[in-house]
Design an enzyme around this catalytic site. Sequence first.
Site, PDB file in Angstrom:
ATOM      1  N   ARG A  58      -4.844 -33.129 -58.720  1.00  0.00           N
ATOM      2  CA  ARG A  58      -4.226 -33.807 -57.567  1.00  0.00           C
ATOM      3  C   ARG A  58      -4.537 -35.302 -57.545  1.00  0.00           C
ATOM      4  O   ARG A  58      -4.692 -35.872 -56.464  1.00  0.00           O
ATOM      5  CB  ARG A  58      -4.704 -33.229 -56.240  1.00  0.00           C
ATOM      6  CG  ARG A  58      -4.134 -31.913 -55.849  1.00  0.00           C
ATOM      7  CD  ARG A  58      -2.696 -32.015 -55.377  1.00  0.00           C
ATOM      8  NE  ARG A  58      -2.087 -30.711 -55.492  1.00  0.00           N
ATOM      9  CZ  ARG A  58      -2.210 -29.753 -54.561  1.00  0.00           C
ATOM     10  NH1 ARG A  58      -2.809 -30.006 -53.435  1.00  0.00           N
ATOM     11  NH2 ARG A  58      -1.686 -28.594 -54.756  1.00  0.00           N
ATOM     12  N   ARG A  61      -2.499 -37.629 -51.465  1.00  0.00           N
ATOM     13  CA  ARG A  61      -2.576 -38.320 -50.179  1.00  0.00           C
ATOM     14  C   ARG A  61      -3.849 -39.122 -49.936  1.00  0.00           C
ATOM     15  O   ARG A  61      -3.911 -39.886 -48.988  1.00  0.00           O
ATOM     16  CB  ARG A  61      -2.379 -37.305 -49.045  1.00  0.00           C
ATOM     17  CG  ARG A  61      -0.932 -36.840 -48.941  1.00  0.00           C
ATOM     18  CD  ARG A  61      -0.821 -35.611 -48.075  1.00  0.00           C
ATOM     19  NE  ARG A  61      -1.532 -34.513 -48.705  1.00  0.00           N
ATOM     20  CZ  ARG A  61      -1.713 -33.314 -48.156  1.00  0.00           C
ATOM     21  NH1 ARG A  61      -1.258 -33.069 -46.955  1.00  0.00           N
ATOM     22  NH2 ARG A  61      -2.336 -32.371 -48.806  1.00  0.00           N
ATOM     23  N   ARG A  67       5.178 -41.675 -49.683  1.00  0.00           N
ATOM     24  CA  ARG A  67       5.575 -40.402 -49.073  1.00  0.00           C
ATOM     25  C   ARG A  67       6.216 -40.587 -47.702  1.00  0.00           C
ATOM     26  O   ARG A  67       7.016 -39.763 -47.268  1.00  0.00           O
ATOM     27  CB  ARG A  67       4.357 -39.473 -48.940  1.00  0.00           C
ATOM     28  CG  ARG A  67       4.117 -38.572 -50.108  1.00  0.00           C
ATOM     29  CD  ARG A  67       5.102 -37.408 -50.163  1.00  0.00           C
ATOM     30  NE  ARG A  67       4.697 -36.283 -49.321  1.00  0.00           N
ATOM     31  CZ  ARG A  67       5.466 -35.712 -48.402  1.00  0.00           C
ATOM     32  NH1 ARG A  67       6.671 -36.183 -48.191  1.00  0.00           N
ATOM     33  NH2 ARG A  67       5.042 -34.683 -47.727  1.00  0.00           N
ATOM     34  N   ASP A 111       5.357 -29.633 -58.578  1.00  0.00           N
ATOM     35  CA  ASP A 111       4.615 -28.585 -57.870  1.00  0.00           C
ATOM     36  C   ASP A 111       4.858 -27.256 -58.566  1.00  0.00           C
ATOM     37  O   ASP A 111       5.900 -27.069 -59.202  1.00  0.00           O
ATOM     38  CB  ASP A 111       5.048 -28.492 -56.405  1.00  0.00           C
ATOM     39  CG  ASP A 111       3.985 -27.777 -55.579  1.00  0.00           C
ATOM     40  OD1 ASP A 111       3.042 -28.450 -55.131  1.00  0.00           O
ATOM     41  OD2 ASP A 111       4.079 -26.551 -55.409  1.00  0.00           O
ATOM     42  N   TYR A 147       2.733 -16.610 -53.571  1.00  0.00           N
ATOM     43  CA  TYR A 147       3.504 -17.466 -52.650  1.00  0.00           C
ATOM     44  C   TYR A 147       4.847 -16.849 -52.297  1.00  0.00           C
ATOM     45  O   TYR A 147       5.327 -16.960 -51.170  1.00  0.00           O
ATOM     46  CB  TYR A 147       3.706 -18.864 -53.255  1.00  0.00           C
ATOM     47  CG  TYR A 147       2.479 -19.726 -53.123  1.00  0.00           C
ATOM     48  CD1 TYR A 147       2.184 -20.370 -51.915  1.00  0.00           C
ATOM     49  CD2 TYR A 147       1.587 -19.886 -54.172  1.00  0.00           C
ATOM     50  CE1 TYR A 147       1.051 -21.141 -51.778  1.00  0.00           C
ATOM     51  CE2 TYR A 147       0.439 -20.663 -54.045  1.00  0.00           C
ATOM     52  CZ  TYR A 147       0.184 -21.288 -52.837  1.00  0.00           C
ATOM     53  OH  TYR A 147      -0.947 -22.039 -52.695  1.00  0.00           O
TER      54      TYR A 147
HETATM   55  O1  CP3 Z   1      -1.641 -34.969 -59.297  1.00  0.00           O
HETATM   56  C1  CP3 Z   1      -1.473 -33.792 -59.629  1.00  0.00           C
HETATM   57  O2  CP3 Z   1      -2.413 -32.987 -59.761  1.00  0.00           O
HETATM   58  C2  CP3 Z   1      -0.074 -33.325 -59.990  1.00  0.00           C
HETATM   59  C3  CP3 Z   1       0.704 -32.778 -58.964  1.00  0.00           C
HETATM   60  C4  CP3 Z   1       0.470 -31.410 -58.391  1.00  0.00           C
HETATM   61  C5  CP3 Z   1       0.846 -31.105 -57.065  1.00  0.00           C
HETATM   62  N1  CP3 Z   1       0.734 -29.767 -56.904  1.00  0.00           N
HETATM   63  C6  CP3 Z   1       1.320 -32.088 -56.078  1.00  0.00           C
HETATM   64  C7  CP3 Z   1       1.181 -31.786 -54.650  1.00  0.00           C
HETATM   65  C8  CP3 Z   1       0.055 -30.226 -58.995  1.00  0.00           C
HETATM   66  C9  CP3 Z   1      -0.523 -30.005 -60.388  1.00  0.00           C
HETATM   67  C10 CP3 Z   1       0.232 -29.189 -58.042  1.00  0.00           C
HETATM   68  C11 CP3 Z   1      -0.030 -27.772 -58.339  1.00  0.00           C
HETATM   69  C12 CP3 Z   1      -0.088 -26.819 -57.233  1.00  0.00           C
HETATM   70  N2  CP3 Z   1       0.725 -26.749 -56.146  1.00  0.00           N
HETATM   71  C13 CP3 Z   1      -0.977 -25.728 -57.182  1.00  0.00           C
HETATM   72  C14 CP3 Z   1      -1.973 -25.367 -58.242  1.00  0.00           C
HETATM   73  C15 CP3 Z   1      -3.205 -26.169 -58.130  1.00  0.00           C
HETATM   74  C16 CP3 Z   1      -4.054 -25.825 -56.958  1.00  0.00           C
HETATM   75  O3  CP3 Z   1      -4.174 -26.658 -56.072  1.00  0.00           O
HETATM   76  O4  CP3 Z   1      -4.589 -24.701 -56.947  1.00  0.00           O
HETATM   77  C17 CP3 Z   1      -0.718 -25.032 -55.992  1.00  0.00           C
HETATM   78  C18 CP3 Z   1      -1.449 -23.804 -55.497  1.00  0.00           C
HETATM   79  C19 CP3 Z   1       0.372 -25.681 -55.355  1.00  0.00           C
HETATM   80  C20 CP3 Z   1       1.048 -25.288 -54.096  1.00  0.00           C
HETATM   81  C21 CP3 Z   1       0.848 -26.343 -53.096  1.00  0.00           C
HETATM   82  N3  CP3 Z   1       1.521 -27.544 -53.073  1.00  0.00           N
HETATM   83  C22 CP3 Z   1      -0.041 -26.322 -51.998  1.00  0.00           C
HETATM   84  C23 CP3 Z   1      -0.976 -25.196 -51.663  1.00  0.00           C
HETATM   85  C24 CP3 Z   1       0.131 -27.541 -51.337  1.00  0.00           C
HETATM   86  C25 CP3 Z   1      -0.510 -27.964 -50.055  1.00  0.00           C
HETATM   87  C26 CP3 Z   1      -1.832 -28.556 -50.378  1.00  0.00           C
HETATM   88  C27 CP3 Z   1      -2.148 -29.709 -49.487  1.00  0.00           C
HETATM   89  O5  CP3 Z   1      -3.003 -30.487 -49.936  1.00  0.00           O
HETATM   90  O6  CP3 Z   1      -1.578 -29.839 -48.407  1.00  0.00           O
HETATM   91  C28 CP3 Z   1       1.083 -28.297 -52.037  1.00  0.00           C
HETATM   92  C29 CP3 Z   1       1.524 -29.644 -51.714  1.00  0.00           C
HETATM   93  C30 CP3 Z   1       1.274 -30.734 -52.704  1.00  0.00           C
HETATM   94  N4  CP3 Z   1       1.460 -30.601 -54.040  1.00  0.00           N
HETATM   95  C31 CP3 Z   1       0.862 -32.048 -52.396  1.00  0.00           C
HETATM   96  C32 CP3 Z   1       0.797 -32.732 -53.628  1.00  0.00           C
HETATM   97  C33 CP3 Z   1       0.461 -34.156 -53.856  1.00  0.00           C
HETATM   98  C34 CP3 Z   1       0.604 -32.621 -51.017  1.00  0.00           C
HETATM   99  C35 CP3 Z   1       1.875 -32.573 -50.219  1.00  0.00           C
HETATM  100  C36 CP3 Z   1       2.330 -33.857 -49.599  1.00  0.00           C
HETATM  101  O7  CP3 Z   1       2.349 -34.933 -50.248  1.00  0.00           O
HETATM  102  O8  CP3 Z   1       2.748 -33.787 -48.442  1.00  0.00           O
END
Ligand code: CP3
Length: 352
Positions: free
Chosen positions: A29, A33, A42, A78, A156
């Site tokens: 990540r 944010r 964003r 994602d 999911y």
């Molecule tokens: O920078 C990176 O790592 C690359 C981008 C990336 C994102 N999601 C962007 C993201 C990657 C590799 C993921 C993978 C992902 N997404 C996983 C596997 C990794 C892990 O965390 O276990 C999972 C389970 C998801 C599903 C997902 N997407 C969740 C559970 C969430 C909410 C988490 C949160 O912090 O609120 C997301 C949203 C998400 N994916 C964000 C980002 C930058 C934040 C959302 C936003 O910008 O509003």
Amino acid sequence: MAFPVLKNDRLLRAARGEEVDKIPVWVMRQAGRYLPEFREFRSKHDFFTICQTPELAAEITLQPIRRYDLDASIIFSDILVIPQALGMVVEMRPGVGPVLPDPLVTPSDLKKLEHPVNVNEKLGYVFEAITLTRHKLEGKVPLIGFSGAPWTLMGYMIEGGGTKTMSKAKAWLYRHPEASKELLDLLTDVIVDYLVGQVQAGAQLLQLFESNAEYLGPELFNQFALPAIAAINKRVREKVTQLNLEQVPMTVFAKGAHYALEELSKCGYDVISLDWTMDPELARKRVGPNITLQGNLDPCALYAPKGKLEEAVKEMVGKFGKRRYIANLGHGIYPDMDPESVKTLIDTIHSF
Ligand code: CP3
């Protein structure tokens, strides 16, 4: 057009088990944010619009690379783009996270999924984003591609979002093992094509996220999650060879799968990514000398004062050693963390 020559290959060297001048480090990540420039971006663009627009996805991917001395980039996307490609609606709700308003409830809902998926048609935007980002990186660091693993995506798709117990998805494993297998197999097919497409587009390492492994135990994991994880590795490598592409290293991150390290180490992955609850020395004993380990600093160590964070990083490196090691957090960075602490992490890793 040929891609720019790679100038920093520490990540790939470590993944292949070669000597490195410095330990490679990146952060799960890392585009997110906690960065003010991400929040600013964003506020103007919807999450999945960024994922679906190659210029925007490339820009966000590059943000942490401009700010820090990182050794890898990871394409901004994602794991839930696969359920979308299968026809499911996925929304990113502020303060909640991902929501699938119309989840799979009973096995007959599998009929609603639009498959087989033509990944070039449905996920071509990710491939374009990867190709564009490879050019924009100018060879500074390698670009990682990724996918969710079948069990994590199944979770999911049935739960309709994140949950505390995964009880609905686990109920499928106990009550509907045949339908569960059908869903996992269908997801495996999509994931294989999706990952091969990413290599074709320019991804230089692939990471498979089995983030929901922590909800399973050895029995369910070995029965439902592990066969798909192994099949993905095997089939991706076969297809990459058939297409005359160069093989890329593959990483598996099965969060919370303490119980399965030995089994995971037999699935053909070059790198196993560990969460922060696993002891590096024990993990090394269990996977043997020929696999690279990645991880595993507790993300919350980034809340510690600078001196204490440096100590924690030193202790971690002391346990992993410099060979066959890629430094990272044990899971993603949180939105309220200080960008300065990421710099401390990277500088401390590079000081060894
Ligand atoms: O920078 C990176 O790592 C690359 C981008 C990336 C994102 N999601 C962007 C993201 C990657 C590799 C993921 C993978 C992902 N997404 C996983 C596997 C990794 C892990 O965390 O276990 C999972 C389970 C998801 C599903 C997902 N997407 C969740 C559970 C969430 C909410 C988490 C949160 O912090 O609120 C997301 C949203 C998400 N994916 C964000 C980002 C930058 C934040 C959302 C936003 O910008 O509003």
